[in-house]
Write a protein that holds these residues in place. Structure first.
Motif, mmCIF file in Angstrom:
data_model
loop_
_atom_site.group_PDB
_atom_site.id
_atom_site.type_symbol
_atom_site.label_atom_id
_atom_site.label_comp_id
_atom_site.label_asym_id
_atom_site.label_seq_id
_atom_site.Cartn_x
_atom_site.Cartn_y
_atom_site.Cartn_z
ATOM 1 N N ASP A 79 0.828 -1.206 0.000
ATOM 2 C CA ASP A 79 0.000 0.000 0.000
ATOM 3 C C ASP A 79 0.866 1.261 0.000
ATOM 4 O O ASP A 79 0.588 2.215 -0.737
ATOM 5 N N CYS A 80 1.900 1.270 0.821
ATOM 6 C CA CYS A 80 2.789 2.440 0.874
ATOM 7 C C CYS A 80 3.494 2.661 -0.455
ATOM 8 O O CYS A 80 3.628 3.806 -0.905
ATOM 9 N N GLN A 81 3.913 1.584 -1.088
ATOM 10 C CA GLN A 81 4.570 1.714 -2.388
ATOM 11 C C GLN A 81 3.611 2.279 -3.425
ATOM 12 O O GLN A 81 3.983 3.130 -4.226
ATOM 13 N N ASP A 109 -7.690 7.465 -0.934
ATOM 14 C CA ASP A 109 -8.425 7.398 0.330
ATOM 15 C C ASP A 109 -8.499 5.962 0.843
ATOM 16 O O ASP A 109 -8.332 5.712 2.041
ATOM 17 N N PHE A 110 -8.748 5.031 -0.078
ATOM 18 C CA PHE A 110 -8.796 3.622 0.314
ATOM 19 C C PHE A 110 -7.457 3.168 0.887
ATOM 20 O O PHE A 110 -7.405 2.508 1.924
ATOM 21 N N LEU A 111 -6.372 3.520 0.213
ATOM 22 C CA LEU A 111 -5.041 3.106 0.665
ATOM 23 C C LEU A 111 -4.714 3.700 2.036
ATOM 24 O O LEU A 111 -4.156 3.004 2.894
ATOM 25 N N LEU A 112 -5.053 4.951 2.243
ATOM 26 C CA LEU A 112 -4.783 5.579 3.536
ATOM 27 C C LEU A 112 -5.579 4.909 4.659
ATOM 28 O O LEU A 112 -5.061 4.683 5.754
ATOM 29 N N THR A 113 -6.825 4.580 4.380
ATOM 30 C CA THR A 113 -7.647 3.872 5.364
ATOM 31 C C THR A 113 -7.099 2.472 5.615
ATOM 32 O O THR A 113 -7.018 2.021 6.766
ATOM 33 N N ASP A 114 -6.710 1.796 4.549
ATOM 34 C CA ASP A 114 -6.160 0.448 4.675
ATOM 35 C C ASP A 114 -4.871 0.462 5.506
ATOM 36 O O ASP A 114 -4.683 -0.375 6.385
ATOM 37 N N ILE A 115 -4.012 1.424 5.252
ATOM 38 C CA ILE A 115 -2.755 1.543 5.998
ATOM 39 C C ILE A 115 -3.039 1.780 7.482
ATOM 40 O O ILE A 115 -2.395 1.179 8.349
ATOM 41 N N ALA A 116 -4.009 2.637 7.779
ATOM 42 C CA ALA A 116 -4.361 2.905 9.182
ATOM 43 C C ALA A 116 -4.871 1.635 9.865
ATOM 44 O O ALA A 116 -4.480 1.328 11.003
ATOM 45 N N ASN A 117 -5.713 0.890 9.173
ATOM 46 C CA ASN A 117 -6.231 -0.361 9.730
ATOM 47 C C ASN A 117 -5.133 -1.401 9.906
ATOM 48 O O ASN A 117 -5.092 -2.122 10.911
ATOM 49 N N ILE A 118 -4.250 -1.483 8.951
ATOM 50 C CA ILE A 118 -3.144 -2.434 9.034
ATOM 51 C C ILE A 118 -2.210 -2.067 10.187
ATOM 52 O O ILE A 118 -1.697 -2.952 10.876
#
Length: 74
Positions: free
Chosen positions: A31-33, A46-55
């Motif tokens: 996701d960060c990459q 937005d999806f990636l930022l939410t996913d990163i926060a959840n991870i």
């Protein structure tokens, strides 16, 4: 004998959570990459930022679990 059985069972649980931790870490890296690759789509960003926060939350939990299980089998 009882201690050996307990350590073996804990080791199995430890391995399971270590695998989950590694999977989360790999998804976090992916996701960060993708974010570094300059996503143009705002919804995807937005999806990636939410996913990163959840991870991050999952990684923190798994990290504590793995640490505690390692201490139990020492």
């Amino acid at each position: 004998m009882q201690r050996l059985i307990e350590a073996t069972l804990i080791k199995n649980i430890l391995d399971k959570y270590q695998i989950r931790y590694d999977e989360c870490q790999a998804q976090w890296d992916k996701d960060c990459q993708e974010l570094k690759d300059n996503i143009v789509d705002a919804d995807r960003k937005d999806f990636l930022l939410t996913d990163i926060a959840n991870i991050n939350i999952q990684l923190s939990a798994y990290e504590c679990i793995v640490k505690d299980l390692k201490e139990l089998i020492k």
